[in-house]
Write a protein that holds these residues in place. Sequence first.
Motif, PDB file in Angstrom:
ATOM      1  N   ALA A 140       0.877  -1.358   0.002  1.00  0.00           N
ATOM      2  CA  ALA A 140      -0.207   0.179  -0.137  1.00  0.00           C
ATOM      3  C   ALA A 140       0.867   1.317   0.070  1.00  0.00           C
ATOM      4  O   ALA A 140       1.873   1.378   0.781  1.00  0.00           O
ATOM      5  N   PRO A 141       0.713   2.044  -0.790  1.00  0.00           N
ATOM      6  CA  PRO A 141       1.253   3.522  -0.982  1.00  0.00           C
ATOM      7  C   PRO A 141       1.048   4.152   0.542  1.00  0.00           C
ATOM      8  O   PRO A 141       2.335   4.789   1.127  1.00  0.00           O
ATOM      9  N   LEU A 142       0.242   4.076   1.296  1.00  0.00           N
ATOM     10  CA  LEU A 142       0.496   4.503   2.643  1.00  0.00           C
ATOM     11  C   LEU A 142       1.469   4.015   3.574  1.00  0.00           C
ATOM     12  O   LEU A 142       1.959   4.775   4.208  1.00  0.00           O
ATOM     13  N   ALA A 143       1.772   2.645   3.393  1.00  0.00           N
ATOM     14  CA  ALA A 143       2.854   2.044   4.006  1.00  0.00           C
ATOM     15  C   ALA A 143       4.233   3.007   3.618  1.00  0.00           C
ATOM     16  O   ALA A 143       5.146   3.301   4.545  1.00  0.00           O
ATOM     17  N   ASP A 144       4.317   3.107   2.325  1.00  0.00           N
ATOM     18  CA  ASP A 144       5.644   4.033   2.011  1.00  0.00           C
ATOM     19  C   ASP A 144       5.414   5.494   2.758  1.00  0.00           C
ATOM     20  O   ASP A 144       6.531   5.757   3.157  1.00  0.00           O
ATOM     21  N   ALA A 145       4.569   5.911   2.878  1.00  0.00           N
ATOM     22  CA  ALA A 145       4.409   7.334   3.548  1.00  0.00           C
ATOM     23  C   ALA A 145       4.492   7.212   4.650  1.00  0.00           C
ATOM     24  O   ALA A 145       5.291   8.250   5.497  1.00  0.00           O
ATOM     25  N   VAL A 169      11.809   3.775  -8.674  1.00  0.00           N
ATOM     26  CA  VAL A 169      12.589   3.018  -9.450  1.00  0.00           C
ATOM     27  C   VAL A 169      11.879   2.091 -10.228  1.00  0.00           C
ATOM     28  O   VAL A 169      12.335   1.138 -10.907  1.00  0.00           O
ATOM     29  N   GLY A 170      10.567   1.972 -10.367  1.00  0.00           N
ATOM     30  CA  GLY A 170       9.771   1.032 -10.992  1.00  0.00           C
ATOM     31  C   GLY A 170       9.870  -0.235 -10.255  1.00  0.00           C
ATOM     32  O   GLY A 170      10.255  -0.467  -9.420  1.00  0.00           O
ATOM     33  N   HIS A 171       9.257  -1.507 -11.301  1.00  0.00           N
ATOM     34  CA  HIS A 171       9.132  -2.910 -10.610  1.00  0.00           C
ATOM     35  C   HIS A 171       9.777  -3.599 -11.821  1.00  0.00           C
ATOM     36  O   HIS A 171       9.997  -3.186 -12.908  1.00  0.00           O
ATOM     37  N   PRO A 172      10.592  -4.592 -11.701  1.00  0.00           N
ATOM     38  CA  PRO A 172      11.386  -5.419 -12.697  1.00  0.00           C
ATOM     39  C   PRO A 172      10.361  -6.154 -13.582  1.00  0.00           C
ATOM     40  O   PRO A 172      10.305  -7.375 -13.363  1.00  0.00           O
ATOM     41  N   ASP A 173      10.124  -5.571 -14.633  1.00  0.00           N
ATOM     42  CA  ASP A 173       9.278  -6.105 -15.560  1.00  0.00           C
ATOM     43  C   ASP A 173       9.775  -5.250 -16.728  1.00  0.00           C
ATOM     44  O   ASP A 173       9.953  -4.439 -17.006  1.00  0.00           O
ATOM     45  N   ASP A 174       9.351  -5.939 -17.957  1.00  0.00           N
ATOM     46  CA  ASP A 174       9.680  -5.483 -19.216  1.00  0.00           C
ATOM     47  C   ASP A 174       8.871  -4.441 -19.618  1.00  0.00           C
ATOM     48  O   ASP A 174       9.172  -3.289 -20.431  1.00  0.00           O
ATOM     49  N   THR A 175       7.557  -3.976 -19.018  1.00  0.00           N
ATOM     50  CA  THR A 175       6.835  -2.906 -19.283  1.00  0.00           C
ATOM     51  C   THR A 175       7.268  -1.721 -18.233  1.00  0.00           C
ATOM     52  O   THR A 175       6.801  -0.595 -18.369  1.00  0.00           O
ATOM     53  N   CYS A 176       8.401  -2.049 -17.565  1.00  0.00           N
ATOM     54  CA  CYS A 176       8.731  -0.934 -16.388  1.00  0.00           C
ATOM     55  C   CYS A 176      10.221  -0.787 -16.588  1.00  0.00           C
ATOM     56  O   CYS A 176      11.104  -0.473 -17.551  1.00  0.00           O
ATOM     57  N   ARG A 177      10.932  -1.207 -15.357  1.00  0.00           N
ATOM     58  CA  ARG A 177      12.267  -0.869 -15.230  1.00  0.00           C
ATOM     59  C   ARG A 177      13.398  -1.691 -16.039  1.00  0.00           C
ATOM     60  O   ARG A 177      14.090  -1.322 -16.477  1.00  0.00           O
ATOM     61  N   CYS A 236       3.095   1.608 -11.579  1.00  0.00           N
ATOM     62  CA  CYS A 236       3.972   2.197 -10.651  1.00  0.00           C
ATOM     63  C   CYS A 236       3.904   3.768 -10.847  1.00  0.00           C
ATOM     64  O   CYS A 236       4.244   4.459  -9.692  1.00  0.00           O
ATOM     65  N   ARG A 237       3.444   4.391 -11.720  1.00  0.00           N
ATOM     66  CA  ARG A 237       3.324   5.841 -11.775  1.00  0.00           C
ATOM     67  C   ARG A 237       1.915   5.971 -10.643  1.00  0.00           C
ATOM     68  O   ARG A 237       2.330   7.040 -10.092  1.00  0.00           O
ATOM     69  N   GLU A 238       1.002   5.484 -10.935  1.00  0.00           N
ATOM     70  CA  GLU A 238      -0.123   5.668  -9.983  1.00  0.00           C
ATOM     71  C   GLU A 238       0.399   5.505  -8.441  1.00  0.00           C
ATOM     72  O   GLU A 238      -0.063   6.137  -7.556  1.00  0.00           O
ATOM     73  N   HIS A 239       1.145   4.435  -8.079  1.00  0.00           N
ATOM     74  CA  HIS A 239       1.793   4.204  -6.864  1.00  0.00           C
ATOM     75  C   HIS A 239       2.394   5.311  -6.448  1.00  0.00           C
ATOM     76  O   HIS A 239       2.388   5.688  -5.310  1.00  0.00           O
ATOM     77  N   PHE A 240       3.548   5.743  -7.080  1.00  0.00           N
ATOM     78  CA  PHE A 240       4.326   6.769  -6.662  1.00  0.00           C
ATOM     79  C   PHE A 240       3.340   8.119  -6.476  1.00  0.00           C
ATOM     80  O   PHE A 240       3.811   8.777  -5.642  1.00  0.00           O
ATOM     81  N   ASP A 241       2.492   8.434  -7.364  1.00  0.00           N
ATOM     82  CA  ASP A 241       1.593   9.664  -7.157  1.00  0.00           C
ATOM     83  C   ASP A 241       0.833   9.488  -5.839  1.00  0.00           C
ATOM     84  O   ASP A 241       0.701  10.561  -5.104  1.00  0.00           O
ATOM     85  N   TYR A 266      17.691  -4.861  -4.446  1.00  0.00           N
ATOM     86  CA  TYR A 266      16.253  -5.610  -4.037  1.00  0.00           C
ATOM     87  C   TYR A 266      15.120  -4.325  -4.124  1.00  0.00           C
ATOM     88  O   TYR A 266      14.168  -4.536  -4.029  1.00  0.00           O
ATOM     89  N   TYR A 267      15.882  -3.089  -4.264  1.00  0.00           N
ATOM     90  CA  TYR A 267      14.737  -1.974  -4.434  1.00  0.00           C
ATOM     91  C   TYR A 267      13.744  -1.961  -5.431  1.00  0.00           C
ATOM     92  O   TYR A 267      14.464  -2.227  -6.625  1.00  0.00           O
ATOM     93  N   SER A 268      12.695  -1.610  -5.282  1.00  0.00           N
ATOM     94  CA  SER A 268      11.765  -1.436  -6.563  1.00  0.00           C
ATOM     95  C   SER A 268      10.729  -0.285  -6.160  1.00  0.00           C
ATOM     96  O   SER A 268      10.604  -0.031  -4.692  1.00  0.00           O
ATOM     97  N   ARG A 269      10.189   0.115  -6.996  1.00  0.00           N
ATOM     98  CA  ARG A 269       9.146   1.283  -6.829  1.00  0.00           C
ATOM     99  C   ARG A 269       9.752   2.458  -5.945  1.00  0.00           C
ATOM    100  O   ARG A 269      10.771   3.039  -6.422  1.00  0.00           O
ATOM    101  N   THR A 270       9.209   2.832  -4.671  1.00  0.00           N
ATOM    102  CA  THR A 270       9.517   3.819  -3.988  1.00  0.00           C
ATOM    103  C   THR A 270      11.105   3.935  -3.571  1.00  0.00           C
ATOM    104  O   THR A 270      11.507   2.709  -3.065  1.00  0.00           O
ATOM    105  N   ALA A 271      11.871   4.779  -3.910  1.00  0.00           N
ATOM    106  CA  ALA A 271      13.118   5.209  -3.503  1.00  0.00           C
ATOM    107  C   ALA A 271      13.177   6.507  -2.695  1.00  0.00           C
ATOM    108  O   ALA A 271      12.715   7.375  -3.303  1.00  0.00           O
ATOM    109  N   PHE A 272      14.238   6.577  -1.686  1.00  0.00           N
ATOM    110  CA  PHE A 272      14.019   7.819  -1.038  1.00  0.00           C
ATOM    111  C   PHE A 272      15.261   8.128  -0.455  1.00  0.00           C
ATOM    112  O   PHE A 272      16.235   7.001   0.059  1.00  0.00           O
ATOM    113  N   GLU A 273      15.743   9.349  -0.344  1.00  0.00           N
ATOM    114  CA  GLU A 273      17.304   9.380   0.705  1.00  0.00           C
ATOM    115  C   GLU A 273      16.826  10.846   1.289  1.00  0.00           C
ATOM    116  O   GLU A 273      16.022  11.716   1.021  1.00  0.00           O
ATOM    117  N   ILE A 274      17.598  10.802   2.511  1.00  0.00           N
ATOM    118  CA  ILE A 274      17.422  11.895   3.492  1.00  0.00           C
ATOM    119  C   ILE A 274      18.862  12.432   3.512  1.00  0.00           C
ATOM    120  O   ILE A 274      19.624  11.739   4.095  1.00  0.00           O
TER     121      ILE A 274
END
Length: 421
Positions: A140-145, A169-177, A236-241, A266-274
């Motif tokens: 769930a995107p709320l978990a990321d937030a 960074v998307g997910h590991p699929d031909d249609t994405c990352r 992935c775009r919808e998840h990030f939004d 192992y990272y996929s979709r949301t990535a962040f740096e502080i």
Amino acid sequence: MIDPRTVRAPRGTLDVLPPQSWRWQDVVRLGLDSFARAGYAPIETPAFEHTEVFERGVGEASEVVEKQMYTFRDRAGRSLTLRPEGTAPVVRAVLEHGLHRGPLPVKLSYASAMFRQERPQRGRHRQFVQLGIECIGTEAPLADAEVIEVGMRFLADAGVAPALAVNSVGHPDDTCRRGYLKVLVEFLEGNAERLAPEDRTRAATNPLRAFDSKAPATMAALERAPLISDHLCGECREHFDSVRAALDDAGVAHAVDPRLVRGLDYYSRTAFEISAAGLGSQDAVGGGGRYDGLAELLGGPRLPGIGFALGLERILLALARRSPQDPRTRVDVYVVALGGEAARTAFRVATSLRARGIGADLDLAGRGLKGQMKDAIRSGARRAVILGARELETGRATVKDLDSGEQVEVPLADIERSWEP
């Protein structure tokens, strides 16, 4: 003859000594308490794991696995590795003990030593402590937030001024990352002569890591590189939004960095740096991201998750730039004793105060009044309780305020019961 080098801390390690050790412990305690308020329970995994946990989880082509791990064989010939990061061991523990078969998500936190053989720098060591949380079992995107908000709030409470950069960074699929990586590899191969020598092999092994390069030539070449944000699939775009919208709802300021990647496979979709102000060009204090396929790499079921790791030494360095003074110790009262009989009474008073939750210290070396008063000041105590022959005879202790120098007399029989810290 003992080699002097053997009685020194190994290169890239450090001893944490008072008074800095007080702040060290304060930050760890604040972090774990802050994480607990969001439902993250502490976990501690072994300092070493089977090497395969990191080769499969972190990725054999990652810089951590290729260059930085401390790997050795035990007496039975098994390959073991000192823990270079915390997420893969936590996921391994979740799978081994079946935590994923209970309520989801599994929410865990840690403050643990990590080990990487890299070039030591200020605030970066070969043994270091990471504070982190893992939210395992939901995409769930709320978990990321939530994960991001918990980390940002902890840093702000600790006194750091954090700045957040996010990307997908998307997910590991031909249609994405995977589709994006083909385009990126073509770009890197076509611009190989413009890249720094150490970055040219990354096109074949770990092309996303090219964006982590600090080589000026590579950074200049990548200004024209294709961006993952232009190749995300619709999901992935919808998840990030949705993640960004939730961060806005929580009042978490953030900037999108389309070139932000994380160094572990192992990272996929949301990535962040502080990052934190005042640390120069190397201003990151930590980061994290989503790792939806990690559990499967370790032989478990699909178990999406997200987490972060923050470097304790980096946090302390940022705090030192903002507030260089270390806090006082936990000693509030120093009991000064003049003579053997007074020393026994002083010990009773000190232990009684400690039992009531009041920090108390006393002389254990038989020093005179002057030496004990100096030690009282060094201890950080606010007050000194002075016991000598006169005090024992009259039953009234002399209490001195070590800041103002003012003195009062307190009945000795009441001192433990009436003392206010």
